[in-house]
Design a protein around this motif. Structure first.
Motif, PDB file in Angstrom:
ATOM      1  N   UNK A  68       0.939  -1.214   0.040  1.00 23.10           N
ATOM      2  CA  UNK A  68      -0.043   0.093  -0.039  1.00 23.10           C
ATOM      3  C   UNK A  68       0.843   1.375  -0.126  1.00 23.10           C
ATOM      4  N   UNK A  69       0.473   2.327  -0.689  1.00 17.27           N
ATOM      5  CA  UNK A  69       1.341   3.452  -1.050  1.00 17.27           C
ATOM      6  C   UNK A  69       1.510   4.320   0.341  1.00 17.27           C
ATOM      7  N   UNK A  70       0.546   3.922   1.095  1.00 18.01           N
ATOM      8  CA  UNK A  70       0.559   4.824   2.355  1.00 18.01           C
ATOM      9  C   UNK A  70       1.422   4.253   3.386  1.00 18.01           C
ATOM     10  N   UNK A  71       1.961   3.070   3.265  1.00 14.26           N
ATOM     11  CA  UNK A  71       2.775   2.189   4.025  1.00 14.26           C
ATOM     12  C   UNK A  71       4.116   1.918   3.493  1.00 14.26           C
ATOM     13  N   UNK A  72       4.433   2.397   2.298  1.00  7.95           N
ATOM     14  CA  UNK A  72       5.443   2.176   1.607  1.00  7.95           C
ATOM     15  C   UNK A  72       6.983   2.288   2.394  1.00  7.95           C
ATOM     16  N   UNK A  73       7.206   3.379   3.104  1.00 11.86           N
ATOM     17  CA  UNK A  73       8.391   3.745   3.579  1.00 11.86           C
ATOM     18  C   UNK A  73       8.354   2.447   5.115  1.00 11.86           C
ATOM     19  N   UNK A  74       7.348   2.117   5.735  1.00  7.60           N
ATOM     20  CA  UNK A  74       7.077   1.311   6.935  1.00  7.60           C
ATOM     21  C   UNK A  74       7.613   0.030   6.167  1.00  7.60           C
ATOM     22  N   UNK A  75       7.205  -0.415   5.178  1.00 13.08           N
ATOM     23  CA  UNK A  75       7.459  -1.586   4.493  1.00 13.08           C
ATOM     24  C   UNK A  75       9.054  -1.961   4.214  1.00 13.08           C
ATOM     25  N   UNK A  76       9.420  -0.945   3.526  1.00  8.90           N
ATOM     26  CA  UNK A  76      10.885  -1.006   3.213  1.00  8.90           C
ATOM     27  C   UNK A  76      11.752  -0.752   4.221  1.00  8.90           C
ATOM     28  N   UNK A  77      11.390   0.071   5.454  1.00 12.48           N
ATOM     29  CA  UNK A  77      12.046  -0.139   6.747  1.00 12.48           C
ATOM     30  C   UNK A  77      12.297  -1.464   7.328  1.00 12.48           C
ATOM     31  N   UNK A  78      11.037  -2.205   7.230  1.00 19.75           N
ATOM     32  CA  UNK A  78      10.944  -3.608   7.702  1.00 19.75           C
ATOM     33  C   UNK A  78      11.866  -4.475   7.221  1.00 19.75           C
ATOM     34  N   UNK A  79      11.726  -4.407   5.721  1.00 18.78           N
ATOM     35  CA  UNK A  79      12.633  -5.328   4.846  1.00 18.78           C
ATOM     36  C   UNK A  79      14.058  -5.116   5.109  1.00 18.78           C
ATOM     37  N   UNK A  80      14.446  -4.026   5.305  1.00 14.12           N
ATOM     38  CA  UNK A  80      15.951  -3.818   5.455  1.00 14.12           C
ATOM     39  C   UNK A  80      16.232  -3.963   6.572  1.00 14.12           C
ATOM     40  N   UNK A  81      15.416  -4.110   7.878  1.00 16.08           N
ATOM     41  CA  UNK A  81      15.651  -4.694   8.975  1.00 16.08           C
ATOM     42  C   UNK A  81      16.072  -6.249   9.010  1.00 16.08           C
ATOM     43  N   UNK A  82      15.603  -6.654   8.105  1.00 11.64           N
ATOM     44  CA  UNK A  82      15.989  -8.397   8.120  1.00 11.64           C
ATOM     45  C   UNK A  82      17.106  -8.495   7.379  1.00 11.64           C
ATOM     46  N   UNK A  83      18.043  -7.679   6.859  1.00  8.21           N
ATOM     47  CA  UNK A  83      19.137  -7.916   6.185  1.00  8.21           C
ATOM     48  C   UNK A  83      20.651  -7.636   7.113  1.00  8.21           C
TER      49      UNK A  83
END
Length: 193
Positions: A68-83
């Motif tokens: 969802x466009x409104x949660x774009x930054x949240x999702x990217x932050x979560x994915x980065x946190x897995x790396x």
């Protein structure tokens, strides 16, 4: 407000299509994929496409997330946190409000033409005139359907951004796999699903 940023109402009215890519090195591929699925689902997103390979003992996965466009930054932050390492990150935001306004105007004009043709058809006395008007009506209706399809696809792209994420346990494998990524093809494939 004096700080040079656009008023909040204007930002809310912007129609932005988000696309992007992430290249992530992770310690445990399967655990990262499960955690990423959960993180994206928590934002209201879903998997649009996925591909996993295991070449030369180098496990790699490329997942296309619709977020969802409104949660774009949240999702990217979560994915980065897995790396354990973020190899590359790219985000593109394209404003498409003008395209949507144009499509709406074209659809309105075609609907007006359709109504006029329907009136002409009612008054057509000869069969040949009626057939000619019906042929034009069919053509106009086809154009309306095509434009409505384009508008619906664009609205979907505004609502859900497309993020192609490559996961792997080695930097080289992640980079090699990500080189084959084509945002247009991946977006079309995600849209089809």
């Amino acid at each position: 407000d004096g700080n040079g940023s656009p008023p909040e109402a204007l930002v809310d009215d912007l129609k932005i299509v988000y696309t992007g890519s992430l290249q992530l090195v992770v310690d445990d591929l399967q655990a990262a994929l499960a955690n990423a699925r959960a993180a994206v689902a928590a934002t209201g997103g879903y998997i649009g496409a996925s591909e996993e390979s295991n070449q030369d003992e180098r496990a790699v996965a490329t997942i296309t997330y619709r977020i969802p466009a409104t949660r774009w930054d949240d999702a990217i932050g979560s994915l980065r946190g897995l790396a354990s390492k973020v190899v590359a990150e790219q985000t593109q935001a394209t404003e498409v409000g003008g395209q949507l306004v144009d499509l709406d105007a074209r659809i309105r004009n075609l609907r007006a033409s359709e109504a006029s043709l329907q009136e002409i058809a009612k008054g057509a006395g000869r069969v040949t005139d009626l057939l000619e008007v019906e042929a034009q009506l069919t053509q106009v209706r086809g154009q309306i359907e095509q434009l409505e399809g384009q508008r619906a696809q664009l609205q979907d792209q505004v609502a859900y951004g497309t993020l192609v994420t490559t996961f792997g346990t080695e930097v080289v494998a992640v980079q090699e796999t990500a080189q084959g990524w084509d945002p247009v093809t991946d977006l079309d494939a995600a849209m089809a699903t």
